[in-house]
Motif scaffolding. Structure first.
Motif, PDB file in Angstrom:
ATOM      1  N   LYS A 192      21.072   3.102  -8.628  1.00 18.64           N
ATOM      2  CA  LYS A 192      20.383   3.272  -7.340  1.00 18.64           C
ATOM      3  C   LYS A 192      18.877   3.099  -7.518  1.00 18.64           C
ATOM      4  O   LYS A 192      18.216   2.463  -6.693  1.00 18.64           O
ATOM      5  N   GLN A 193      18.316   3.667  -8.603  1.00 19.31           N
ATOM      6  CA  GLN A 193      16.874   3.531  -8.850  1.00 19.31           C
ATOM      7  C   GLN A 193      16.517   2.082  -9.189  1.00 19.31           C
ATOM      8  O   GLN A 193      15.533   1.545  -8.676  1.00 19.31           O
ATOM      9  N   GLU A 194      17.310   1.444 -10.040  1.00 22.57           N
ATOM     10  CA  GLU A 194      17.060   0.049 -10.396  1.00 22.57           C
ATOM     11  C   GLU A 194      17.162  -0.853  -9.165  1.00 22.57           C
ATOM     12  O   GLU A 194      16.375  -1.792  -9.010  1.00 22.57           O
ATOM     13  N   LEU A 195      18.113  -0.558  -8.295  1.00 16.86           N
ATOM     14  CA  LEU A 195      18.273  -1.334  -7.058  1.00 16.86           C
ATOM     15  C   LEU A 195      17.059  -1.149  -6.153  1.00 16.86           C
ATOM     16  O   LEU A 195      16.547  -2.116  -5.586  1.00 16.86           O
ATOM     17  N   ALA A 196      16.575   0.076  -6.042  1.00 13.89           N
ATOM     18  CA  ALA A 196      15.376   0.337  -5.231  1.00 13.89           C
ATOM     19  C   ALA A 196      14.182  -0.420  -5.811  1.00 13.89           C
ATOM     20  O   ALA A 196      13.385  -1.005  -5.058  1.00 13.89           O
ATOM     21  N   ASP A 197      14.053  -0.438  -7.140  1.00 13.25           N
ATOM     22  CA  ASP A 197      12.949  -1.156  -7.788  1.00 13.25           C
ATOM     23  C   ASP A 197      13.049  -2.663  -7.551  1.00 13.25           C
ATOM     24  O   ASP A 197      12.047  -3.318  -7.249  1.00 13.25           O
ATOM     25  N   ALA A 198      14.259  -3.221  -7.694  1.00 15.93           N
ATOM     26  CA  ALA A 198      14.449  -4.657  -7.487  1.00 15.93           C
ATOM     27  C   ALA A 198      14.175  -5.036  -6.043  1.00 15.93           C
ATOM     28  O   ALA A 198      13.567  -6.081  -5.763  1.00 15.93           O
ATOM     29  N   THR A 199      14.596  -4.197  -5.112  1.00 10.18           N
ATOM     30  CA  THR A 199      14.352  -4.454  -3.686  1.00 10.18           C
ATOM     31  C   THR A 199      12.858  -4.400  -3.383  1.00 10.18           C
ATOM     32  O   THR A 199      12.327  -5.242  -2.646  1.00 10.18           O
ATOM     33  N   ALA A 200      12.162  -3.436  -3.969  1.00 15.05           N
ATOM     34  CA  ALA A 200      10.711  -3.327  -3.761  1.00 15.05           C
ATOM     35  C   ALA A 200       9.995  -4.547  -4.347  1.00 15.05           C
ATOM     36  O   ALA A 200       9.057  -5.076  -3.735  1.00 15.05           O
ATOM     37  N   ALA A 201      10.441  -5.003  -5.511  1.00 18.10           N
ATOM     38  CA  ALA A 201       9.845  -6.195  -6.120  1.00 18.10           C
ATOM     39  C   ALA A 201      10.060  -7.408  -5.222  1.00 18.10           C
ATOM     40  O   ALA A 201       9.124  -8.183  -4.983  1.00 18.10           O
ATOM     41  N   ALA A 202      11.272  -7.569  -4.725  1.00 16.98           N
ATOM     42  CA  ALA A 202      11.569  -8.693  -3.830  1.00 16.98           C
ATOM     43  C   ALA A 202      10.687  -8.635  -2.585  1.00 16.98           C
ATOM     44  O   ALA A 202      10.144  -9.655  -2.156  1.00 16.98           O
ATOM     45  N   ASP A 203      10.524  -7.446  -2.029  1.00 14.59           N
ATOM     46  CA  ASP A 203       9.660  -7.286  -0.850  1.00 14.59           C
ATOM     47  C   ASP A 203       8.223  -7.691  -1.170  1.00 14.59           C
ATOM     48  O   ASP A 203       7.568  -8.364  -0.368  1.00 14.59           O
ATOM     49  N   SER A 204       7.733  -7.306  -2.341  1.00 13.69           N
ATOM     50  CA  SER A 204       6.361  -7.650  -2.738  1.00 13.69           C
ATOM     51  C   SER A 204       6.197  -9.156  -2.892  1.00 13.69           C
ATOM     52  O   SER A 204       5.200  -9.729  -2.429  1.00 13.69           O
ATOM     53  N   PHE A 205       7.157  -9.808  -3.556  1.00 18.14           N
ATOM     54  CA  PHE A 205       7.072 -11.262  -3.721  1.00 18.14           C
ATOM     55  C   PHE A 205       7.145 -11.966  -2.380  1.00 18.14           C
ATOM     56  O   PHE A 205       6.419 -12.922  -2.124  1.00 18.14           O
ATOM     57  N   ARG A 206       8.011 -11.481  -1.487  1.00 18.58           N
ATOM     58  CA  ARG A 206       8.137 -12.071  -0.150  1.00 18.58           C
ATOM     59  C   ARG A 206       6.832 -11.908   0.631  1.00 18.58           C
ATOM     60  O   ARG A 206       6.347 -12.851   1.263  1.00 18.58           O
ATOM     61  N   ASP A 207       6.248 -10.714   0.567  1.00 19.25           N
ATOM     62  CA  ASP A 207       4.983 -10.459   1.266  1.00 19.25           C
ATOM     63  C   ASP A 207       3.870 -11.360   0.733  1.00 19.25           C
ATOM     64  O   ASP A 207       3.078 -11.902   1.507  1.00 19.25           O
ATOM     65  N   ALA A 208       3.807 -11.511  -0.584  1.00 24.38           N
ATOM     66  CA  ALA A 208       2.767 -12.356  -1.181  1.00 24.38           C
ATOM     67  C   ALA A 208       2.948 -13.815  -0.764  1.00 24.38           C
ATOM     68  O   ALA A 208       1.973 -14.489  -0.428  1.00 24.38           O
ATOM     69  N   ALA A 209       4.181 -14.291  -0.759  1.00 21.56           N
ATOM     70  CA  ALA A 209       4.443 -15.670  -0.330  1.00 21.56           C
ATOM     71  C   ALA A 209       4.068 -15.849   1.140  1.00 21.56           C
ATOM     72  O   ALA A 209       3.485 -16.874   1.520  1.00 21.56           O
ATOM     73  N   ASP A 210       4.367 -14.847   1.963  1.00 20.45           N
ATOM     74  CA  ASP A 210       3.995 -14.910   3.382  1.00 20.45           C
ATOM     75  C   ASP A 210       2.481 -14.952   3.548  1.00 20.45           C
ATOM     76  O   ASP A 210       1.962 -15.674   4.403  1.00 20.45           O
ATOM     77  N   GLU A 211       1.767 -14.184   2.733  1.00 19.91           N
ATOM     78  CA  GLU A 211       0.297 -14.180   2.790  1.00 19.91           C
ATOM     79  C   GLU A 211      -0.248 -15.567   2.469  1.00 19.91           C
ATOM     80  O   GLU A 211      -1.187 -16.028   3.120  1.00 19.91           O
ATOM     81  N   ILE A 212       0.332 -16.234   1.481  1.00 18.29           N
ATOM     82  CA  ILE A 212      -0.127 -17.578   1.125  1.00 18.29           C
ATOM     83  C   ILE A 212       0.112 -18.531   2.291  1.00 18.29           C
ATOM     84  O   ILE A 212      -0.745 -19.351   2.615  1.00 18.29           O
ATOM     85  N   LEU A 213       1.270 -18.409   2.952  1.00 19.04           N
ATOM     86  CA  LEU A 213       1.570 -19.291   4.078  1.00 19.04           C
ATOM     87  C   LEU A 213       0.569 -19.116   5.219  1.00 19.04           C
ATOM     88  O   LEU A 213       0.236 -20.075   5.912  1.00 19.04           O
TER      89      LEU A 213
END
Length: 119
Positions: A29-50
């Motif tokens: 559950k903790q690893e899943l929360a971490d992976a989801t948070a990482a994915a959200d961060s990468f998605r947000d950063a890509a959106d910022e570049i766009l």
């Protein structure tokens, strides 16, 4: 109680197995929360570049007047601004984080299924 509450060796093994699965479930559950948070961060950063102008953030505009091939410092590293490469990198990291989250979800479901069978 009296002798009615006798636990067999097999009962103890099942309890130990359940406890092990429960611990792994918490880790997953903790690893899943971490992976989801990482994915959200990468998605947000890509959106910022766009959403950013093609020539990059405002504070980098003065760097555009420097000789070609000269990088700029960003944090502790020196880089060239290349939105396409940055977006490509972020998308690969996002894909990896999403795949990791998917794998963790699958393992978590399996652990929970094993726990149900023990109960």
């Amino acid at each position: 109680g009296g002798s009615d509450e006798h636990f067999s060796y097999e009962d103890q093994l099942e309890l130990n197995r359940f406890a092990g699965y429960n611990e792994r479930r918490k880790e997953l559950k903790q690893e899943l929360a971490d992976a989801t948070a990482a994915a959200d961060s990468f998605r947000d950063a890509a959106d910022e570049i766009l959403m950013m102008p093609a020539d990059g953030p405002d504070h980098l505009k003065t760097l555009r007047n420097l000789p070609a091939g000269l990088g700029f410092r960003w944090g502790e590293t020196y880089n060239d601004w290349n939105p396409e490469a940055a977006t490509e990198w972020l998308e690969s990291k996002l894909e990896a984080a999403n795949q990791e989250a998917e794998n963790l979800e699958t393992e978590l479901e399996q652990v929970q299924k094993e726990m149900q069978e023990i109960r």
